[in-house]
Motif scaffolding. Structure first.
Motif, PDB file in Angstrom:
ATOM      1  N   GLN A 369     -33.956  43.314 -18.032  1.00  0.00           N
ATOM      2  CA  GLN A 369     -33.911  43.705 -18.947  1.00  0.00           C
ATOM      3  C   GLN A 369     -34.689  44.823 -17.864  1.00  0.00           C
ATOM      4  OE1 GLN A 369     -32.791  43.235 -22.336  1.00  0.00           O
ATOM      5  NE2 GLN A 369     -33.548  45.894 -22.424  1.00  0.00           N
ATOM      6  N   HIS A 372     -34.758  49.342 -23.030  1.00  0.00           N
ATOM      7  CA  HIS A 372     -34.221  48.866 -24.098  1.00  0.00           C
ATOM      8  C   HIS A 372     -32.684  49.978 -24.392  1.00  0.00           C
ATOM      9  CE1 HIS A 372     -38.713  47.166 -25.446  1.00  0.00           C
ATOM     10  NE2 HIS A 372     -38.704  48.528 -24.819  1.00  0.00           N
ATOM     11  N   CYS A 373     -32.566  49.023 -25.829  1.00  0.00           N
ATOM     12  CA  CYS A 373     -30.888  50.090 -26.260  1.00  0.00           C
ATOM     13  C   CYS A 373     -30.926  51.083 -26.930  1.00  0.00           C
ATOM     14  CB  CYS A 373     -30.635  48.705 -26.860  1.00  0.00           C
ATOM     15  SG  CYS A 373     -31.513  48.591 -29.082  1.00  0.00           S
ATOM     16  N   ASP A 446     -25.219  47.367 -19.732  1.00  0.00           N
ATOM     17  CA  ASP A 446     -25.544  45.980 -20.901  1.00  0.00           C
ATOM     18  C   ASP A 446     -26.731  46.613 -21.683  1.00  0.00           C
ATOM     19  OD1 ASP A 446     -25.673  43.549 -22.178  1.00  0.00           O
ATOM     20  OD2 ASP A 446     -25.758  42.895 -20.366  1.00  0.00           O
ATOM     21  N   ASN A 447     -28.359  46.844 -21.425  1.00  0.00           N
ATOM     22  CA  ASN A 447     -29.289  46.890 -21.290  1.00  0.00           C
ATOM     23  C   ASN A 447     -29.320  47.836 -22.654  1.00  0.00           C
ATOM     24  OD1 ASN A 447     -31.027  46.189 -19.268  1.00  0.00           O
ATOM     25  ND2 ASN A 447     -30.476  44.443 -19.949  1.00  0.00           N
ATOM     26  N   ASN A 450     -25.332  47.455 -27.210  1.00  0.00           N
ATOM     27  CA  ASN A 450     -25.663  45.452 -27.617  1.00  0.00           C
ATOM     28  C   ASN A 450     -25.497  45.994 -29.351  1.00  0.00           C
ATOM     29  OD1 ASN A 450     -28.082  44.663 -26.433  1.00  0.00           O
ATOM     30  ND2 ASN A 450     -29.760  45.640 -27.617  1.00  0.00           N
ATOM     31  N   SER A 451     -24.826  47.768 -29.450  1.00  0.00           N
ATOM     32  CA  SER A 451     -23.887  47.272 -30.770  1.00  0.00           C
ATOM     33  C   SER A 451     -22.921  48.453 -31.099  1.00  0.00           C
ATOM     34  CB  SER A 451     -25.025  47.351 -32.074  1.00  0.00           C
ATOM     35  OG  SER A 451     -25.638  48.775 -32.137  1.00  0.00           O
ATOM     36  N   ASP A 454     -24.498  51.736 -30.728  1.00  0.00           N
ATOM     37  CA  ASP A 454     -24.798  52.229 -29.406  1.00  0.00           C
ATOM     38  C   ASP A 454     -23.413  52.882 -29.092  1.00  0.00           C
ATOM     39  OD1 ASP A 454     -27.471  51.048 -30.456  1.00  0.00           O
ATOM     40  OD2 ASP A 454     -27.106  49.549 -29.182  1.00  0.00           O
ATOM     41  N   ALA A 475     -18.610  47.323 -26.512  1.00  0.00           N
ATOM     42  CA  ALA A 475     -20.080  46.858 -26.426  1.00  0.00           C
ATOM     43  C   ALA A 475     -19.981  45.293 -25.809  1.00  0.00           C
ATOM     44  CB  ALA A 475     -20.594  47.345 -28.139  1.00  0.00           C
ATOM     45  N   ASP A 476     -18.868  44.653 -26.675  1.00  0.00           N
ATOM     46  CA  ASP A 476     -18.464  43.602 -25.858  1.00  0.00           C
ATOM     47  C   ASP A 476     -18.298  43.199 -24.565  1.00  0.00           C
ATOM     48  OD1 ASP A 476     -18.524  40.458 -26.929  1.00  0.00           O
ATOM     49  OD2 ASP A 476     -16.297  40.936 -26.112  1.00  0.00           O
ATOM     50  N   ASN A 479     -21.408  43.314 -22.841  1.00  0.00           N
ATOM     51  CA  ASN A 479     -22.089  42.058 -22.478  1.00  0.00           C
ATOM     52  C   ASN A 479     -21.996  41.040 -22.124  1.00  0.00           C
ATOM     53  OD1 ASN A 479     -23.436  43.443 -26.358  1.00  0.00           O
ATOM     54  ND2 ASN A 479     -23.864  44.276 -24.239  1.00  0.00           N
ATOM     55  N   GLN A 483     -22.698  37.996 -17.655  1.00  0.00           N
ATOM     56  CA  GLN A 483     -23.268  36.985 -18.651  1.00  0.00           C
ATOM     57  C   GLN A 483     -24.552  35.154 -17.581  1.00  0.00           C
ATOM     58  OE1 GLN A 483     -20.310  35.475 -20.594  1.00  0.00           O
ATOM     59  NE2 GLN A 483     -21.788  36.235 -22.651  1.00  0.00           N
TER      60      GLN A 483
END
Length: 556
Positions: A369, A372-373, A446-447, A450-451, A454, A475-476, A479, A483
């Motif tokens: 991390q 933040h987003c 990625d951080n 989140n949506s 964003d 976004a996907d 993200n 992984q």
């Protein structure tokens, strides 16, 4: 027990046992010093008499080599050594194989890796060639055989142009067999030397033809390499896009020294080097996730603003210097060139104890991390702006403004980043330029994302440009990139920047100001309402003051 293959051997063996028993029972006197007992000499020489049976003699000699001393006569007071069970013998064999592999140390020269299963489970298709196989790892697969005839056509064109026989190239590559095998993960043991040489010549020639012909929209195929304008492959038609995507995969590579040798043989200059790198940069340029290079005037203005000291550092950092492994390595290095390598700021004071002790944090999923987003950063007063540069990884932060270069997202971006990340995860030599920069950038984005909101915010600011179906798909994509990737953010070039952003985020005063701007100054009507409310509040306070003043100080 001694295996018996002849009646003569069995007879001599029984005679030996009887003779030994007789001698032990009858001889009571010890031989004089220095003299050898007659029966011992006889017993020692008896196995030689077994030569009358050739098979029996070979069996005795083989058993003597495998278990020394077991076939010799047993002296009183010595018991035979027990044999190991079969499962112990199997374990010893595996240990011997591991010892030989450790001594050879083949992984020291690995460069073409098989993607680990932990990464492959995310998206199998992103790591597997769909049209053409390059190199031995996917050689001979049924679904890729359609392209084989075009490889042979390319080899035919090369032999015709150069006037050489195919044995000329095969003989040049055979001495490199062991060096080539050491480059591939998984021991290319299924291919014999001749088959491996054929694969390298065929696939290497095909790759070089593509690299050399892809200039000026494919004019090189017709003008320089003498292919037909209507060629289904070597005419920059639709198939070229799929072929280029397959050629950048981690498991679909040929060592660069093989391509250098083949091109040198074609040009009658075997010692040449560096030409393949230049050709690969031009060929894979359409896959770059950045804008076109800056204009010369704009680039000179940016370079002049760097300063003399920074320019010296920029000249010292050249990712394309040093030995290159294969085309994917060349492409990755080209992403990290063209400017300064970001230098992390000094670590904050809270890290002094860990630095002093020399301890390193273990790679952990919880330590990925960075920040933040975007939505949370906006609430803390941190804004995102586009940075005008062609270095997509060069992110800066200053006075509450996070400046991020523009990145282009298309259908093949996911596969490209997944293979770059897999290469950085497998390549243990962190001394290479930008050891994990692509992975660090992917996790940082990625951080931030989140949506779909964003992504929309970054798109409106000119940071993300994409040709996917929706912002949610972008976004996907980010993200899912990392992984199963774990690493320590303290080893990242973005660790210092993330500390700056997080300290600003934790500063409460900036959060309050941001909340005030977001809730009361987000649009003109809200500003008018706030101003009117403040004005009415002031009037009410003034009226209250004068009412109280007139009460306590009435006029005479």
């Amino acid at each position: 027990m001694v295996a018996v293959f002849s009646k003569d051997v069995l007879s001599w063996y029984l005679i030996t046992i009887k003779l030994k028993e007789a001698v032990d029972g009858n001889l009571s006197k010890s031989p004089p010093p220095g003299a050898q007992p007659r029966w011992q000499a006889l017993v020692r020489n008896l196995p030689l008499l077994a030569d009358v049976g050739e098979a029996g003699g070979e069996a005795l000699q083989r058993q003597e080599r495998e278990r020394p001393g077991e076939v010799q006569a047993q002296s009183p007071g010595h018991s035979p050594k027990p044999l190991d069970p079969e499962w112990v013998v199997t374990i010893r064999g595996k240990l011997a194989q591991a010892r030989d592999e450790e001594a050879a140390c083949p992984w020291a020269r690995l460069s073409v890796y098989r993607v680990p299963k932990s990464l492959r489970d995310g998206d199998e298709r992103a790591y597997v060639p769909q049209v053409v196989s390059i190199g031995p790892l996917h050689h001979g697969q049924r679904r890729l055989r359609e392209m084989e005839r075009h490889k042979w056509r390319a080899l035919h064109h090369v032999l015709k142009r150069t006037g050489r026989d195919v044995t000329f190239y095969l003989d040049a590559l055979r001495p490199m067999e062991e060096r080539v095998r050491a480059c591939y993960d998984g021991h290319v043991a299924g291919m014999q030397g001749n088959e491996l040489a054929e694969c390298l010549v065929l696939d290497g020639t095909f790759v070089l033809e593509l690299l050399r012909g892809a200039r000026d929209g494919g004019k090189g195929f017709v003008d320089d390499l003498r292919y037909s304008r209507h060629d289904p492959i070597f005419a920059m038609r639709g198939a070229m896009h799929a072929i280029r995507n397959d050629m950048i995969l981690l498991e679909n590579q040929i060592p660069l020294f093989v391509l250098d040798l083949l091109l040198g043989l074609q040009l009658n200059n075997p010692e040449q080097a560096g030409v393949v790198v230049t050709l690969a940069l031009r060929f894979f340029d359409p896959l770059m996730p950045t804008d076109a290079p800056l204009l010369r005037k704009e680039r000179s203005r940016l370079e002049s603003s760097i300063g003399a000291e920074a320019a010296a550092v920029a000249a010292a950092f050249d990712p394309l210097s040093g030995p290159k492994l294969h085309c994917l390595d060349v492409f990755r290095r080209s992403l990290l060139r063209a400017g300064l390598q970001p230098t992390p700021p000094p670590p904050p004071a809270r890290h002094w104890l860990r630095k002093l002790s020399g301890l390193r944090c273990v790679a952990d999923k919880r330590r990925q991390q960075f920040v933040h987003c975007v939505s949370e950063l906006r609430e803390a007063g941190i804004r995102c702006r586009r940075r005008k540069t062609d270095r997509f990884w060069d992110i800066t932060f200053d006075n509450g403004v996070l400046r991020i270069p523009r990145i282009l997202i298309h259908d093949d971006t996911k596969s490209l980043f997944l293979n770059l990340i897999a290469f950085e995860q497998c390549q243990m030599d962190i001394a290479t330029p930008g050891g994990n920069n692509v992975t660090s950038y992917a996790i940082f984005m990625d951080n931030l994302i989140n949506s779909a909101d964003d992504v929309k915010y970054l798109h409106d600011r000119g940071i993300i440009e994409h040709w996917l179906g929706s912002d949610a798909e972008v976004a996907d994509l980010f993200n899912r990139l990392c992984q199963e990737v774990v690493f320590d953010i303290n080893d990242s070039y973005l660790s210092g920047l993330s500390d700056q952003v997080n300290r600003y985020y934790d500063y409460k005063w900036s959060t309050w100001i941001a909340s005030l701007k977001h809730n009361y100054f987000s649009n003109p009507w809200a500003i008018v309402s706030v101003v009117a409310g403040v004005f009415l509040l002031l009037l009410t306070m003034a009226q209250t003051f004068y009412a109280a003043y007139s009460y306590y100080r009435p006029r005479n």
